[in-house]
Design a protein around this motif. Structure first.
Motif, PDB file in Angstrom:
ATOM      1  N   PRO A 113      57.922 -16.711 -58.889  1.00 36.15           N
ATOM      2  CA  PRO A 113      58.053 -18.167 -59.405  1.00 36.15           C
ATOM      3  C   PRO A 113      58.631 -19.156 -58.025  1.00 36.15           C
ATOM      4  O   PRO A 113      58.856 -18.648 -57.087  1.00 36.15           O
ATOM      5  N   LYS A 114      58.338 -20.237 -58.354  1.00 33.26           N
ATOM      6  CA  LYS A 114      58.516 -21.402 -57.081  1.00 33.26           C
ATOM      7  C   LYS A 114      59.776 -21.116 -56.659  1.00 33.26           C
ATOM      8  O   LYS A 114      59.711 -21.373 -55.374  1.00 33.26           O
ATOM      9  N   ASP A 115      60.649 -21.198 -57.158  1.00 37.97           N
ATOM     10  CA  ASP A 115      62.013 -21.202 -56.565  1.00 37.97           C
ATOM     11  C   ASP A 115      62.261 -19.915 -55.772  1.00 37.97           C
ATOM     12  O   ASP A 115      62.852 -19.908 -54.605  1.00 37.97           O
ATOM     13  N   GLU A 116      61.871 -18.563 -56.222  1.00 38.09           N
ATOM     14  CA  GLU A 116      62.016 -17.594 -55.310  1.00 38.09           C
ATOM     15  C   GLU A 116      60.917 -17.656 -54.126  1.00 38.09           C
ATOM     16  O   GLU A 116      61.475 -17.412 -53.153  1.00 38.09           O
ATOM     17  N   TYR A 117      59.740 -18.078 -54.414  1.00 41.48           N
ATOM     18  CA  TYR A 117      58.961 -18.738 -53.158  1.00 41.48           C
ATOM     19  C   TYR A 117      59.648 -19.184 -51.945  1.00 41.48           C
ATOM     20  O   TYR A 117      59.398 -19.207 -51.094  1.00 41.48           O
ATOM     21  N   LEU A 118      60.203 -20.452 -52.648  1.00 40.49           N
ATOM     22  CA  LEU A 118      60.725 -21.305 -51.471  1.00 40.49           C
ATOM     23  C   LEU A 118      61.978 -20.676 -51.035  1.00 40.49           C
ATOM     24  O   LEU A 118      62.257 -20.722 -49.587  1.00 40.49           O
ATOM     25  N   ALA A 119      62.813 -19.816 -51.700  1.00 37.17           N
ATOM     26  CA  ALA A 119      63.869 -19.040 -50.930  1.00 37.17           C
ATOM     27  C   ALA A 119      63.336 -18.137 -49.947  1.00 37.17           C
ATOM     28  O   ALA A 119      63.985 -18.083 -48.939  1.00 37.17           O
TER      29      ALA A 119
END
Length: 189
Positions: A113-119
């Motif tokens: 997911p996007k949030d995990e990718y950004l982290a």
């Protein structure tokens, strides 16, 4: 297009559409396109055939579509509850979540997911920054330059940060993998 047919024909069409996991409208559209193609193949010498590109052009004239043709999927009530919960946990809409799952399955990708990718991207940027700092200190030490007494403490602090980032990234990836596989064993029953 409008047509009146008997209730018996409507029931048969609905049964066939459901068997093919389609809506009645999608099934009828497929049927019309198939018949147009058959007529075109039979009448190629009589006039200009109606090509599929003409049909697509007419469909797009109605307005731009966001992405692709929609796909309709039916869920059991208990599966829909799970879908809604997992999509909400990832901050996604259920349709987007299903799209990510299907795409990852078809292309053998690991969904992230996007949030995990950004982290993960932030972690990589932090590690790169720490690497540059260590490189500057190492150059100064190797070049005979003056290295402050606190360099040892700084190295230990940077090492702790690197280890923590590594452990957090591993935990994030492990949790992500486990969360996407949850319920997999029950589905195979």
């Amino acid at each position: 297009m409008k047509a009146h047919v008997s209730p018996d024909i409507k029931r048969q069409a609905k049964a066939i559409a459901e068997r093919d996991l389609l809506t009645e409208a999608a099934w009828l559209k497929r049927l019309v396109i198939r018949e147009i193609r058959a007529c075109d193949a039979a009448n190629t010498a009589v006039g200009e055939p109606h090509r599929e590109s003409d049909i697509r052009r007419a469909r797009h004239a109605r307005g731009p579509q966001v992405c692709c043709n929609p796909v309709y999927v039916r869920f059991r009530d208990e599966d829909r509850l799970l879908l809604d919960a997992r999509a909400a946990a990832r901050g996604m809409r259920p349709a987007t979540y299903v799209s990510v799952l299907v795409r990852s399955h078809l292309r053998s990708l690991t969904p992230l997911p996007k949030d995990e990718y950004l982290a993960l991207k932030r972690s990589i940027a932090d590690l790169a920054s720490i690497g540059r700092n260590i490189n500057q200190i190492a150059k100064a030490a190797n070049g005979g330059g003056r290295v402050p007494d606190s360099a040892g403490a700084e190295f230990r602090a940077m090492l702790k940060i690197c280890v923590a980032l590594r452990d957090n990234t591993k935990a994030l990836l492990k949790a992500n993998e486990a969360s996407w596989e949850t319920g997999h064993a029950e589905a195979d029953l």
